[in-house]
Design a protein around this motif. Structure first.
Motif, short mmCIF file in Angstrom:
data_model
loop_
_atom_site.label_atom_id
_atom_site.label_comp_id
_atom_site.label_asym_id
_atom_site.label_seq_id
_atom_site.Cartn_x
_atom_site.Cartn_y
_atom_site.Cartn_z
N PRO A 183 0.80 -1.23 0.00
CA PRO A 183 0.00 0.00 0.00
C PRO A 183 0.83 1.28 0.00
N ARG A 184 2.09 1.19 0.37
CA ARG A 184 2.92 2.40 0.48
C ARG A 184 3.52 2.75 -0.90
N GLN A 185 2.66 3.28 -1.75
CA GLN A 185 3.02 3.77 -3.08
C GLN A 185 2.26 5.08 -3.27
N ALA A 186 2.86 6.04 -3.91
CA ALA A 186 2.24 7.36 -4.03
C ALA A 186 0.83 7.29 -4.62
N PRO A 204 1.37 -8.45 8.25
CA PRO A 204 1.37 -9.76 7.58
C PRO A 204 -0.02 -10.37 7.39
N ALA A 205 -0.96 -10.09 8.27
CA ALA A 205 -2.30 -10.68 8.17
C ALA A 205 -3.19 -9.95 7.15
N VAL A 206 -2.65 -8.94 6.49
CA VAL A 206 -3.43 -8.12 5.54
C VAL A 206 -2.95 -8.36 4.12
N SER A 207 -3.90 -8.64 3.24
CA SER A 207 -3.62 -8.68 1.79
C SER A 207 -4.23 -7.43 1.20
N PHE A 208 -3.42 -6.65 0.50
CA PHE A 208 -3.87 -5.37 -0.05
C PHE A 208 -3.95 -5.49 -1.57
N TYR A 209 -5.16 -5.33 -2.10
CA TYR A 209 -5.44 -5.53 -3.52
C TYR A 209 -5.51 -4.19 -4.24
N VAL A 210 -4.95 -4.16 -5.45
CA VAL A 210 -4.96 -2.96 -6.27
C VAL A 210 -5.45 -3.33 -7.67
N VAL A 211 -6.45 -2.59 -8.14
CA VAL A 211 -6.92 -2.74 -9.52
C VAL A 211 -6.28 -1.63 -10.33
N ARG A 212 -5.77 -2.02 -11.49
CA ARG A 212 -5.14 -1.04 -12.39
C ARG A 212 -5.85 -1.05 -13.74
N ASP A 213 -5.94 0.12 -14.31
CA ASP A 213 -6.49 0.33 -15.64
C ASP A 213 -5.39 0.97 -16.46
#
Length: 157
Positions: free
Chosen positions: A11-14, A47-56
């Motif tokens: 998640p740590r991305q601008a 560690p217990a968190v999965s962070f999902y990102v959708v990209r277009d």
């Protein structure tokens, strides 16, 4: 038109932080501070968190986190960039998270949303989530509406 893509990312991305900020601003525009239960970026990196990102076309347009806890998962921080709404981003997030959760042994997904989030409530209902009594930190919260969905055994195949 290239398809939307989805992956687990840090998640740590601008550009991700831009979406998190948009999610925070939206929640804060609707509810008092004590009614917002937003996970901060450090918690999203646990560690217990999965962070999902959708990209277009490479641009981050949607996010959601799944927090695993003893056979259950809680959906948190789901947000779609307003300019990308109506493209199926939220449905892609839900379907992918549900599939991944079932594979990881999670049997049920729970979530909390606000009573003014009509579109979110409609989305969850369309995807088979049912309203449940408030749970955990949301018990007694005037603005919290909680949902759950049992993951079918067929999703494990």
């Amino acid at each position: 038109m290239p398809p939307l893509t989805i992956a687990i990312e840090p998640p740590r991305q601008a550009e991700i932080e831009r979406l998190l900020d948009g999610s925070t601003a939206y929640a804060e525009s609707l509810y008092p501070p004590e009614s917002n239960f937003l996970l901060d970026i450090a918690t999203l990196e646990a560690p217990a968190v999965s962070f999902y990102v959708v990209r277009d076309e490479g641009r981050a347009v949607g996010i959601a986190a799944l927090v695993k806890d003893a056979g259950e998962g809680e959906l948190k921080r789901m947000f779609v960039d307003p300019a990308s709404r109506g493209l199926g981003v939220a449905s892609l997030l839900l379907e992918t998270i549900e599939s991944d959760a079932a594979i990881r042994g999670i049997r049920r997904i729970v979530l909390e949303t606000g009573d003014l989030h009509d579109a979110a409530q409609a989305l969850y209902r369309r995807h088979g989530y049912v309203e449940i009594p408030q749970f955990g930190q949301y018990v007694g919260e005037a603005h919290s509406v909680c949902f759950a969905k049992s993951l079918a055994a067929s999703a494990l195949a």
